[in-house]
Motif scaffolding. Sequence first.
Motif, PDB file in Angstrom:
ATOM      1  N   HIS A 162      53.980  36.602  80.934  1.00 16.15           N
ATOM      2  CA  HIS A 162      53.708  37.983  81.331  1.00 16.15           C
ATOM      3  C   HIS A 162      53.098  38.703  80.131  1.00 16.15           C
ATOM      4  O   HIS A 162      53.516  38.485  78.985  1.00 16.15           O
ATOM      5  CB  HIS A 162      55.019  38.668  81.751  1.00 16.15           C
TER       6      HIS A 162
ATOM      7  N   SER B 249      53.440  41.530  78.806  1.00 20.03           N
ATOM      8  CA  SER B 249      54.356  42.292  77.957  1.00 20.03           C
ATOM      9  C   SER B 249      55.318  41.405  77.182  1.00 20.03           C
ATOM     10  O   SER B 249      56.109  41.912  76.383  1.00 20.03           O
ATOM     11  CB  SER B 249      55.155  43.283  78.814  1.00 20.03           C
TER      12      SER B 249
ATOM     13  N   ASN C 166      50.137  38.232  86.916  1.00 24.40           N
ATOM     14  CA  ASN C 166      49.964  39.625  87.355  1.00 24.40           C
ATOM     15  C   ASN C 166      48.745  40.311  86.750  1.00 24.40           C
ATOM     16  O   ASN C 166      48.733  41.519  86.534  1.00 24.40           O
ATOM     17  CB  ASN C 166      51.220  40.464  87.051  1.00 24.40           C
TER      18      ASN C 166
ATOM     19  N   HIS D 227      41.879  44.062  87.644  1.00 27.47           N
ATOM     20  CA  HIS D 227      42.765  44.542  86.576  1.00 27.47           C
ATOM     21  C   HIS D 227      42.267  44.057  85.221  1.00 27.47           C
ATOM     22  O   HIS D 227      42.281  44.812  84.236  1.00 27.47           O
ATOM     23  CB  HIS D 227      44.185  44.060  86.831  1.00 27.47           C
TER      24      HIS D 227
ATOM     25  N   ARG E  39      51.006  45.793  75.067  1.00 25.20           N
ATOM     26  CA  ARG E  39      52.272  46.483  74.854  1.00 25.20           C
ATOM     27  C   ARG E  39      52.286  47.862  75.519  1.00 25.20           C
ATOM     28  O   ARG E  39      53.348  48.363  75.874  1.00 25.20           O
ATOM     29  CB  ARG E  39      52.535  46.641  73.352  1.00 25.20           C
ATOM     30  N   GLN E  40      51.114  48.471  75.673  1.00 27.88           N
ATOM     31  CA  GLN E  40      51.049  49.841  76.155  1.00 27.88           C
ATOM     32  C   GLN E  40      50.695  49.945  77.639  1.00 27.88           C
ATOM     33  O   GLN E  40      51.061  50.926  78.294  1.00 27.88           O
ATOM     34  CB  GLN E  40      50.011  50.622  75.337  1.00 27.88           C
ATOM     35  N   ALA E  41      49.955  48.974  78.172  1.00 24.92           N
ATOM     36  CA  ALA E  41      49.476  49.053  79.552  1.00 24.92           C
ATOM     37  C   ALA E  41      50.610  48.791  80.545  1.00 24.92           C
ATOM     38  O   ALA E  41      51.670  48.254  80.193  1.00 24.92           O
ATOM     39  CB  ALA E  41      48.334  48.061  79.771  1.00 24.92           C
ATOM     40  N   LYS E  42      50.363  49.161  81.780  1.00 22.61           N
ATOM     41  CA  LYS E  42      51.350  48.981  82.848  1.00 22.61           C
ATOM     42  C   LYS E  42      50.993  47.741  83.657  1.00 22.61           C
ATOM     43  O   LYS E  42      49.848  47.578  84.091  1.00 22.61           O
ATOM     44  CB  LYS E  42      51.369  50.221  83.744  1.00 22.61           C
ATOM     45  N   PHE E  43      51.987  46.875  83.882  1.00 24.75           N
ATOM     46  CA  PHE E  43      51.794  45.647  84.654  1.00 24.75           C
ATOM     47  C   PHE E  43      52.898  45.534  85.700  1.00 24.75           C
ATOM     48  O   PHE E  43      54.001  46.062  85.513  1.00 24.75           O
ATOM     49  CB  PHE E  43      51.841  44.412  83.748  1.00 24.75           C
ATOM     50  N   ASP E  44      52.586  44.850  86.785  1.00 28.57           N
ATOM     51  CA  ASP E  44      53.620  44.558  87.778  1.00 28.57           C
ATOM     52  C   ASP E  44      54.652  43.613  87.171  1.00 28.57           C
ATOM     53  O   ASP E  44      54.332  42.785  86.304  1.00 28.57           O
ATOM     54  CB  ASP E  44      53.011  43.917  89.025  1.00 28.57           C
ATOM     55  N   ASP E  45      55.889  43.726  87.643  1.00 29.37           N
ATOM     56  CA  ASP E  45      56.947  42.841  87.150  1.00 29.37           C
ATOM     57  C   ASP E  45      56.699  41.405  87.601  1.00 29.37           C
ATOM     58  O   ASP E  45      56.157  41.172  88.691  1.00 29.37           O
ATOM     59  CB  ASP E  45      58.311  43.299  87.674  1.00 29.37           C
TER      60      ASP E  45
END
Length: 672
Positions: A324, A326, A355, A360, A394-400
């Motif tokens: 993932h 993150s 993801n 994306h 580290r800063q972006a938003k990702f689906d779990d």
Amino acid sequence: MESGRSSESPEVAKKGKSKTPRKPKDSILKQKSPAEFFADNKNIAGFDNPGKCLYTTVRELVENALDSAESISELPVVEITIEEIGRSKFNSMIGLADHERRDEALYDDFETAKAREKRLAKEARVLEIQAKNAALGKKVKDPAATKAAKGREASYYRVTCKDNGRGMPHDDIPNMFGRVLSGTKYGLKQTRGKFGLGAKMALIWSKMSTGLPIEITSSMNSQNYTSFCRLDIDIHKNVPHIHMHEKRENKERWHGAEIQIVIEGNWTTYRSKILHYMRQMAVITPYAQFLFQFVSDSPEKNVTIRFTRRTDIMPSVPLETKYHPSAVDILLIKRLITETSKQTLLQFLQHEFVNIGKSHAERLIGEMGPDFSPKMSVKSLTPQQIVRIHQLFRQAKFDDPSGDILSPAGEYNLRLGIIKELHPDMVATFSGSAQVFEGHPFIVEAGVSVGGKDVKQGLNVFRFANRIPLLFEQGADVVTRTAMKRINWNSYKINQTQDKIGVFVSIVSTKIPFKGTGKEYIGDDISEIASAVKTAIKQCCNQLKSKIVKRIHAREQQERKRNLSKYIPSATAAIYDLLKQTTNVHASKKRRFRDDNADLLKQVSVNSLTKDTFREKLAQHVEKVDYEMGLEYATQTGVNEEPREEIYIESLNEDKNFLDLQSPIFVFRLYH
């Protein structure tokens, strides 16, 4: 003057010589192989002392056997044997003749005449005090066991583990056992192992403590031969040293592996830990069959325990996954770039991480800056650009990440395991949904039992990580702290100190956040896991509360019925005597009674209604009231109080056709 100077000069020269500092030797750069590092730091892998070494060897072999069988969807059958080897037998195994002591005073367990006299005098005083106490009728304590003489004589054990798993390819066996940090479990997936060492660390300990090689017999499915290999490890070079490697005939078409190793150990101090481990493993894997044996020259020390299979429903095989975004660091991104077969940055982001779809990935590349483009070569990324990618991850938003890749034991298996091994009065289980910490999915399952066999009063905590028991450093674990401090047991009608409570928590994940060098407990500092553990235990407690409340109501109902029944004889006598007296009253006063009452008095007067009749009618009335109150309670709470009986369906032959209808807590099997 000259003579004076000459007399002082030797002393001055002597003092000056003593103060001259020594020149340090030039330091030489040295390297250690992975095998040499773990040999020097064996406590990291759980090989702290001889007793712990024996326990960890058994654990590693059992877990490898389970992994091997589950990888081919074979119901595991594991046989583990520990054979005690005396010093004479061990010496004959290595070709060393027994040697009698010549100088007793040279040995660590030597006792001088003065020390022996002092010890005997102390023992005599103790016996004298005990005799006086016995004469006065006082309770006599059992004499303390005589302290064993100090000594460092080693104990040796042959550990054998046999399974019905996949087996190993003939040519890969030497490297699989004789080369540290080489194996098949280094991808990102849920695994039982903690370090990826497996039996390699046991081989290193064998090399250090006995010098004897390990013996491996293996055969893969449909092979007409078995592979036999006897080897040890060159610790300094981290390469296998092969004594024998050959193919043998496999007449029985057996598949699996049998590993035999001789190590120094201590069965006496770690007996309970090893048996406790086997029992907990039987709880979390009720679909496996274990046979454990300890064999000694002294028959009274022999142990044989069979943990039978209770079900043939196995958890799914855990799947390997990609990282993932993150959950990666700069070093890992560099490694993925080196190993990837993709050419462009867009393809790299799409296929090496979970993801991240095409759209994306394009948005991420656009956010990285003007120096990045979707079609740029991923191999051409500079260190600065890799840092920029890491910062954005580290800063972006990702689906779990999905929890479908995980393989929990399942409520059904956990419940069966608890019932099979503990025989509790009641049990509740719960399986939570997949959650995420630091980009890694995890699932928490829990079970809480009350009562049972061989369970102590109070809280008994059983911890599992990736379906293996954790036995050490329990006090600092998140499960123990949650059960002890964050659950109000009284609110669930459970007495934390008086009841026999079993708390079972299993956590599975692609990354278990172990703490400490031995990786024996999960820290309490990860809020996501701590919250999930608390929720799972509370869900089980809520289930138990409804059962306990029903039992309390049934107990109260029984008590009420017993109390009413106790007064039936007295009430019957009083009512009957009152009616008898009423029948003797003057006839003119009988006009006050209604016809039905007059009829009752008439039956009493002619003895057609007796005390026994009244007693029987009152008993029937108590039964009726009791039933009506129970029915009203059941209607209000929606509870069916019909008696239940536990039924276990035995496995049939493989040629039987059946259809499984599965739910989280039961499996309905329809044979046709």
